[in-house]
Design an enzyme around this catalytic site. Structure first.
Site, PDB file in Angstrom:
ATOM      1  N   GLU A 179       0.979  -1.164   0.034  1.00  0.00           N
ATOM      2  CA  GLU A 179       0.097  -0.003  -0.087  1.00  0.00           C
ATOM      3  C   GLU A 179       0.882   1.271  -0.038  1.00  0.00           C
ATOM      4  OE1 GLU A 179      -3.052   0.036   2.980  1.00  0.00           O
ATOM      5  OE2 GLU A 179      -3.947  -1.857   2.334  1.00  0.00           O
ATOM      6  N   GLU A 367      -5.251  -8.651   1.004  1.00  0.00           N
ATOM      7  CA  GLU A 367      -5.901  -8.439   2.265  1.00  0.00           C
ATOM      8  C   GLU A 367      -7.395  -7.923   1.940  1.00  0.00           C
ATOM      9  OE1 GLU A 367      -4.319  -4.995   4.505  1.00  0.00           O
ATOM     10  OE2 GLU A 367      -2.325  -5.606   3.981  1.00  0.00           O
TER      11      GLU A 367
HETATM   12  C1  FCB Z   1      -4.374  -1.899   5.442  1.00  0.00           C
HETATM   13  C2  FCB Z   1      -2.953  -2.363   5.854  1.00  0.00           C
HETATM   14  C3  FCB Z   1      -2.919  -3.134   7.114  1.00  0.00           C
HETATM   15  C4  FCB Z   1      -4.139  -2.970   8.115  1.00  0.00           C
HETATM   16  C5  FCB Z   1      -5.615  -2.992   7.253  1.00  0.00           C
HETATM   17  C6  FCB Z   1      -6.814  -2.997   8.186  1.00  0.00           C
HETATM   18  O1  FCB Z   1      -4.354  -0.536   5.104  1.00  0.00           O
HETATM   19  O2  FCB Z   1      -2.198  -2.865   5.084  1.00  0.00           O
HETATM   20  O3  FCB Z   1      -1.586  -3.251   7.641  1.00  0.00           O
HETATM   21  O4  FCB Z   1      -4.100  -1.968   8.985  1.00  0.00           O
HETATM   22  O5  FCB Z   1      -5.352  -1.737   6.351  1.00  0.00           O
END
Ligand code: FCB
Length: 459
Positions: A179, A367
């Site tokens: 990210e 994620e």
């Molecule tokens: C993302 C991050 C991760 C976590 C999630 C909820 O932005 O990569 O580390 O904090 O959000």
């Protein structure tokens, strides 16, 4: 801990949705969020150590000093992953464990930890997926400008090569950055995340040096023989009736990263609109060839879409420099404890768009997940909200595959409750509950349900 058969979460029979054969199921974490052991075995300070000690920056003054104590408890945590039947585990390497001040020779004790972790994973039949940078920049590099300084990109590639030299014989899949939008625009443009700087122009300089660091690291990893390399982006479809507002935010959230990495150029509209914050002189000849080298996969982090509307007089949202006149209304949707709307169809739209607009790059969801205010009752956590969030998003991912998206896997965020950055330990994203006083781990209903999903490769 192990789970008994009667703990199995029974799925209502709602028809079976099968995922493609070979679909990878797993979970994700990040070093600063779970490891703790902040001063052990030669680890140096990172920008998150500094930021979390800066008054008012992190909820209740929480820090990652102890976190989930995963640094010491990793064998138990790997066993837990084995009990859940996970195929893969995405974790990040703490740069300041490997190079305490961000450059020079490796700290062998730092490498040893990841060596042990990788062996433990293989011993349990779990494939490691390594993220090289999940936001914990060595503080010494920040003191020299951090990601606003081109040198940091070069140091990052050296660090990548060091880690690959040690783990490359047992780790096949590498992602460079997690990210970069957050690093650049939360870290340098809006001050919400470490290092807490807040100048719009710095957000663009940081973006470029992060991307350059990605490209240089890809080169270094390939030179070392790595064959599956990608980057993880946090992407969000931008919804709303006003096409121009949507395109501006889409440019700043999505295309500013996707286009250079997958097409070798910055989007012209973004470059032009950012012109009042930066002259882009940090982009040197040859940089975009480095940034745009082919990758083998794109990691997609998806939580929710953005909804925008044109509204005269609206001040700019500092995380999107130049967004004045654009409002971010709350869509009519259920919300998680983060206040984020639950809109699974955004994931279908996103995956389909990526496969259409940037064809040829396999996708993996690195994620996806949700924070809810969990309640422990008689040793169980009936996290119906999280379970339903995950179920909805897996259905959305399945729909995207049916519509042609080249999606290869799904990694839930997160394995464990953990240090949720500026929210500290106040927000719980784990499928496994962590009691921070005792460090006891308890699989929530969502974990038991997920184990069944993995086992049947479907819903
Ligand atoms: C993302 C991050 C991760 C976590 C999630 C909820 O932005 O990569 O580390 O904090 O959000």
């Amino acid at each position: 801990m192990t789970m008994s058969a009667e703990q199995s979460y029974v799925l209502e029979d709602s028809g079976v949705l099968r995922f493609p054969e070979g679909f990878v199921w797993g979970a994700a974490t990040a070093a600063y969020q779970i490891e703790g052991a902040a001063r052990e075995d030669g680890r140096g300070p990172s920008i998150w150590d500094t930021f979390s000690r800066t008054s008012g920056k992190v909820h209740a003054g929480h820090t990652g000093d102890v976190a989930c104590d995963h640094y010491h408890r990793y064998p138990d945590d790997v066993r837990l992953m084995g009990d859940l039947g996970l195929h893969a585990y995405r974790f990040s390497i703490s740069w300041p464990r490997i190079q305490p001040d961000g450059s020079g020779p490796a700290n062998p004790r730092g490498l040893d930890f990841y060596d042990r972790l990788v062996d433990e994973l293989h011993g349990t039949g779990i494939t490691p997926i390594v993220t090289l940078y999940h936001w914990d920049l060595p503080q010494t590099l920040e003191d020299r400008g951090g990601w606003t300084n081109r040198e940091t990109a070069e140091r990052f590639a050296e660090y990548a090569a060091i880690v690959h030299a040690r783990l490359g014989d047992r780790v096949e899949t590498w992602t460079t950055l997690n990210e970069p939008w957050c690093s650049a625009f939360l870290g340098y443009a809006s001050g919400i995340h470490a290092p807490g700087r807040s100048e719009p122009g710095l957000g663009f300089a940081a973006t470029h040096h992060l991307l350059l660091g990605h490209g240089l690291a890809v080169k270094a990893l390939r030179a070392g023989g790595a064959s599956r390399i990608g980057i993880t982006l946090n992407l969000a479809p931008v919804l709303g009736d006003d096409g121009e507002a949507a395109s501006i935010v889409d440019g700043l959230q999505n295309r500013i990263f996707l286009d250079p990495v997958l097409r070798g150029k910055y989007p012209a509209d973004v470059v032009e609109r950012a012109g009042r914050f930066t002259d882009w002189s940090f982009v040197e000849d040859g940089d975009l060839e480095i940034i745009g080298q082919p990758v083998d996969l794109l990691g997609v982090n998806y939580y929710h879409p953005q909804t925008v509307a044109a509204r005269t007089g609206e001040p700019a949202n500092p995380v999107y420099p130049g967004s004045e006149g654009i409002a971010f209304p709350r869509p009519d949707a259920p919300r998680t404890a983060m206040g984020w709307p639950v809109q699974p169809s955004g994931l279908t739209d996103l995956l389909v768009r990526l496969s259409r607009d940037y064809p040829g790059t396999p996708l993996i969801i690195t994620e996806n997940g949700a924070a809810f205010d969990d309640v422990v009752e008689d040793g169980r956590i009936h996290d119906a909200g999280r379970l339903s969030y995950l179920d909805g998003h897996l259905r959305a991912a399945h729909a995207a595959i049916e519509a042609g998206a080249d999606l290869r896997g799904y990694l839930v965020w997160s394995l464990l409750d953990n240090f949720e950055w500026a929210e500290g330990y106040g927000k719980r994203f784990g499928v496994v509950h962590v009691d921070y006083a005792t460090q006891n781990r308890t699989p929530k209903d969502s974990a038991l349900w997920y184990r069944d999903v993995v086992r049947r490769n479907g819903l």
